[in-house]
Scaffold this motif. Structure first.
Motif, PDB file in Angstrom:
ATOM      1  N   GLY A   1     -11.837  13.644   2.092  1.00  0.00           N
ATOM      2  CA  GLY A   1     -12.633  12.775   2.504  1.00  0.00           C
ATOM      3  C   GLY A   1     -13.485  11.730   1.909  1.00  0.00           C
ATOM      4  N   ARG A   2     -12.990  11.832   0.278  1.00  0.00           N
ATOM      5  CA  ARG A   2     -13.021  10.866  -0.562  1.00  0.00           C
ATOM      6  C   ARG A   2     -12.503   9.588  -0.095  1.00  0.00           C
ATOM      7  NH1 ARG A   2     -11.947  15.889  -3.184  1.00  0.00           N
ATOM      8  NH2 ARG A   2     -13.861  16.865  -4.482  1.00  0.00           N
ATOM      9  N   SER A   3     -13.245   8.367  -1.220  1.00  0.00           N
ATOM     10  CA  SER A   3     -12.026   6.995  -1.216  1.00  0.00           C
ATOM     11  C   SER A   3     -10.837   6.970  -2.572  1.00  0.00           C
ATOM     12  CB  SER A   3     -13.138   6.435  -1.254  1.00  0.00           C
ATOM     13  OG  SER A   3     -13.255   6.202  -2.716  1.00  0.00           O
ATOM     14  N   PHE A   4     -10.183   6.342  -2.189  1.00  0.00           N
ATOM     15  CA  PHE A   4      -8.960   6.295  -2.918  1.00  0.00           C
ATOM     16  C   PHE A   4      -8.583   5.217  -3.378  1.00  0.00           C
ATOM     17  CE2 PHE A   4      -4.739   6.601  -4.131  1.00  0.00           C
ATOM     18  CZ  PHE A   4      -4.735   7.316  -5.576  1.00  0.00           C
ATOM     19  N   ALA A   5      -8.451   4.826  -5.090  1.00  0.00           N
ATOM     20  CA  ALA A   5      -7.488   3.248  -5.206  1.00  0.00           C
ATOM     21  C   ALA A   5      -6.836   3.422  -6.375  1.00  0.00           C
ATOM     22  CB  ALA A   5      -8.568   2.479  -5.974  1.00  0.00           C
ATOM     23  N   THR A   6      -5.645   2.596  -6.402  1.00  0.00           N
ATOM     24  CA  THR A   6      -4.831   2.733  -7.374  1.00  0.00           C
ATOM     25  C   THR A   6      -4.663   1.446  -8.030  1.00  0.00           C
ATOM     26  OG1 THR A   6      -3.279   4.055  -6.334  1.00  0.00           O
ATOM     27  CG2 THR A   6      -2.138   2.872  -8.163  1.00  0.00           C
ATOM     28  N   ARG A   7      -4.824   1.598  -9.813  1.00  0.00           N
ATOM     29  CA  ARG A   7      -5.117   0.091 -10.297  1.00  0.00           C
ATOM     30  C   ARG A   7      -4.077   0.370 -11.548  1.00  0.00           C
ATOM     31  NH1 ARG A   7      -8.990   0.041 -15.518  1.00  0.00           N
ATOM     32  NH2 ARG A   7      -9.339   2.917 -15.525  1.00  0.00           N
ATOM     33  N   GLY A   8      -3.946  -0.819 -11.955  1.00  0.00           N
ATOM     34  CA  GLY A   8      -2.689  -1.367 -12.835  1.00  0.00           C
ATOM     35  C   GLY A   8      -1.295  -0.716 -12.420  1.00  0.00           C
ATOM     36  N   ALA A   9      -0.968  -0.755 -11.717  1.00  0.00           N
ATOM     37  CA  ALA A   9       0.335  -0.909 -10.943  1.00  0.00           C
ATOM     38  C   ALA A   9       0.903  -2.187 -11.323  1.00  0.00           C
ATOM     39  CB  ALA A   9       0.492  -0.288  -9.803  1.00  0.00           C
ATOM     40  N   THR A  10       2.511  -1.484 -11.471  1.00  0.00           N
ATOM     41  CA  THR A  10       3.343  -2.929 -12.148  1.00  0.00           C
ATOM     42  C   THR A  10       3.720  -3.429 -11.128  1.00  0.00           C
ATOM     43  OG1 THR A  10       5.514  -1.850 -12.132  1.00  0.00           O
ATOM     44  CG2 THR A  10       4.019  -1.610 -14.447  1.00  0.00           C
ATOM     45  N   PRO A  11       4.178  -4.524 -11.278  1.00  0.00           N
ATOM     46  CA  PRO A  11       4.866  -5.087  -9.603  1.00  0.00           C
ATOM     47  C   PRO A  11       5.456  -4.368  -9.438  1.00  0.00           C
ATOM     48  CG  PRO A  11       3.737  -7.158 -11.337  1.00  0.00           C
ATOM     49  CD  PRO A  11       4.343  -5.637 -11.939  1.00  0.00           C
ATOM     50  N   LEU A  12       6.810  -3.759 -10.168  1.00  0.00           N
ATOM     51  CA  LEU A  12       7.869  -3.332  -9.831  1.00  0.00           C
ATOM     52  C   LEU A  12       7.110  -1.894  -8.605  1.00  0.00           C
ATOM     53  CD1 LEU A  12      11.417  -2.772 -10.063  1.00  0.00           C
ATOM     54  CD2 LEU A  12      11.139  -1.069 -12.045  1.00  0.00           C
ATOM     55  N   VAL A  13       6.441  -1.502  -9.791  1.00  0.00           N
ATOM     56  CA  VAL A  13       5.955   0.061  -8.423  1.00  0.00           C
ATOM     57  C   VAL A  13       5.576  -0.430  -7.035  1.00  0.00           C
ATOM     58  CG1 VAL A  13       3.955   1.852  -8.784  1.00  0.00           C
ATOM     59  CG2 VAL A  13       5.582   1.359 -10.791  1.00  0.00           C
ATOM     60  N   ARG A  14       4.637  -1.840  -7.562  1.00  0.00           N
ATOM     61  CA  ARG A  14       4.201  -2.174  -6.273  1.00  0.00           C
ATOM     62  C   ARG A  14       5.061  -2.233  -5.106  1.00  0.00           C
ATOM     63  NH1 ARG A  14      -1.186  -4.373  -6.108  1.00  0.00           N
ATOM     64  NH2 ARG A  14      -2.454  -4.218  -8.912  1.00  0.00           N
ATOM     65  N   ARG A  15       5.893  -2.580  -5.905  1.00  0.00           N
ATOM     66  CA  ARG A  15       7.201  -3.044  -4.477  1.00  0.00           C
ATOM     67  C   ARG A  15       8.348  -2.183  -3.952  1.00  0.00           C
ATOM     68  NH1 ARG A  15       9.722  -5.004  -1.154  1.00  0.00           N
ATOM     69  NH2 ARG A  15      11.793  -5.964  -1.020  1.00  0.00           N
ATOM     70  N   VAL A  16       8.188  -1.232  -5.061  1.00  0.00           N
ATOM     71  CA  VAL A  16       8.744   0.233  -4.627  1.00  0.00           C
ATOM     72  C   VAL A  16       8.131   1.360  -3.427  1.00  0.00           C
ATOM     73  CG1 VAL A  16       9.427   2.287  -4.735  1.00  0.00           C
ATOM     74  CG2 VAL A  16      10.015   0.333  -6.593  1.00  0.00           C
ATOM     75  N   ALA A  17       6.782   0.930  -3.616  1.00  0.00           N
ATOM     76  CA  ALA A  17       6.305   1.511  -2.858  1.00  0.00           C
ATOM     77  C   ALA A  17       5.921   0.778  -1.273  1.00  0.00           C
ATOM     78  CB  ALA A  17       4.606   1.506  -3.833  1.00  0.00           C
ATOM     79  N   GLU A  18       6.349  -0.280  -1.961  1.00  0.00           N
ATOM     80  CA  GLU A  18       6.350  -1.213  -0.548  1.00  0.00           C
ATOM     81  C   GLU A  18       7.391  -0.896   0.138  1.00  0.00           C
ATOM     82  OE1 GLU A  18       6.706  -5.988   1.079  1.00  0.00           O
ATOM     83  OE2 GLU A  18       6.281  -5.305  -1.079  1.00  0.00           O
ATOM     84  N   ILE A  19       8.850  -0.746  -0.688  1.00  0.00           N
ATOM     85  CA  ILE A  19      10.283  -0.804   0.073  1.00  0.00           C
ATOM     86  C   ILE A  19      10.227   1.178   0.767  1.00  0.00           C
ATOM     87  CG2 ILE A  19      12.468   0.179  -0.400  1.00  0.00           C
ATOM     88  CD1 ILE A  19      12.410  -2.244  -2.329  1.00  0.00           C
ATOM     89  N   LEU A  20       9.193   1.860   0.197  1.00  0.00           N
ATOM     90  CA  LEU A  20       9.528   3.346   0.532  1.00  0.00           C
ATOM     91  C   LEU A  20       8.380   3.428   1.841  1.00  0.00           C
ATOM     92  CD1 LEU A  20       8.937   4.737  -2.804  1.00  0.00           C
ATOM     93  CD2 LEU A  20      10.888   4.802  -0.856  1.00  0.00           C
ATOM     94  N   GLY A  21       7.271   2.698   2.028  1.00  0.00           N
ATOM     95  CA  GLY A  21       6.173   2.000   3.467  1.00  0.00           C
ATOM     96  C   GLY A  21       5.528   2.884   2.313  1.00  0.00           C
ATOM     97  N   VAL A  22       4.332   2.855   1.716  1.00  0.00           N
ATOM     98  CA  VAL A  22       3.336   3.756   1.234  1.00  0.00           C
ATOM     99  C   VAL A  22       2.938   2.786   0.918  1.00  0.00           C
ATOM    100  CG1 VAL A  22       5.308   6.464   0.869  1.00  0.00           C
ATOM    101  CG2 VAL A  22       4.498   5.460  -1.087  1.00  0.00           C
ATOM    102  N   LYS A  23       2.593   1.635   0.179  1.00  0.00           N
ATOM    103  CA  LYS A  23       1.669   0.740  -0.490  1.00  0.00           C
ATOM    104  C   LYS A  23       0.417   0.959   0.087  1.00  0.00           C
ATOM    105  CE  LYS A  23       1.549  -4.360  -0.870  1.00  0.00           C
ATOM    106  NZ  LYS A  23       1.765  -5.642   0.331  1.00  0.00           N
ATOM    107  N   ASP A  24      -0.055   0.774   1.191  1.00  0.00           N
ATOM    108  CA  ASP A  24      -1.251   1.095   1.777  1.00  0.00           C
ATOM    109  C   ASP A  24      -1.968   2.486   1.547  1.00  0.00           C
ATOM    110  OD1 ASP A  24      -0.967  -1.534   3.379  1.00  0.00           O
ATOM    111  OD2 ASP A  24      -0.401  -0.881   5.341  1.00  0.00           O
TER     112      ASP A  24
END
Length: 114
Positions: free
Chosen positions: A86-109
């Motif tokens: 029930g809490r809100s969540f956000a990620t900050r400070g991720a590198t472009p590579l970590v963002r891209r890996v998350a996108e490929i894995l389908g967990v970016k959102d």
């Protein structure tokens, strides 16, 4: 080596997890390298993080020097657990590579990059 103490440099092959909770927000900061050598410890540390009464949780990756695929997935699972509580969540400070890996894995959102 995984540490929950603050103020020390974890070095290139180590990961430190710092958890700071205020009245309304908890910041979980990863410092160093998250890889196969620290995965079990990262899993335990995230699972046992005391989020206190915070209504929002922020995963701070600004000082993360490396993350393997398994660690990105574990962070996404942590995000799902936080949101499920029930809490809100956000990620900050991720590198472009970590963002891209998350996108490929389908967990970016799920990681809700700020």
């Amino acid at each position: 080596m995984l540490s929950s103490t603050s103020g020390s440099d974890p070095g290139p092959r180590h990961l430190a997890v710092h958890v700071v909770t205020t009245a309304d927000r908890t910041v979980v900061r990863l410092v160093g390298a998250a890889d196969v050598s620290s995965w079990d410890a990262l899993d335990r540390q995230l699972a046992s993080a005391d989020l206190g009464p915070a209504v929002g949780v922020e995963l701070d990756l600004e000082s993360l020097t490396f993350s393997d695929v398994a660690s990105v997935l574990r962070c996404a699972d942590f995000a799902a657990d936080v949101i499920g509580s029930g809490r809100s969540f956000a990620t900050r400070g991720a590198t472009p590579l970590v963002r891209r890996v998350a996108e490929i894995l389908g967990v970016k959102d799920r990681l809700a990059f700020a």
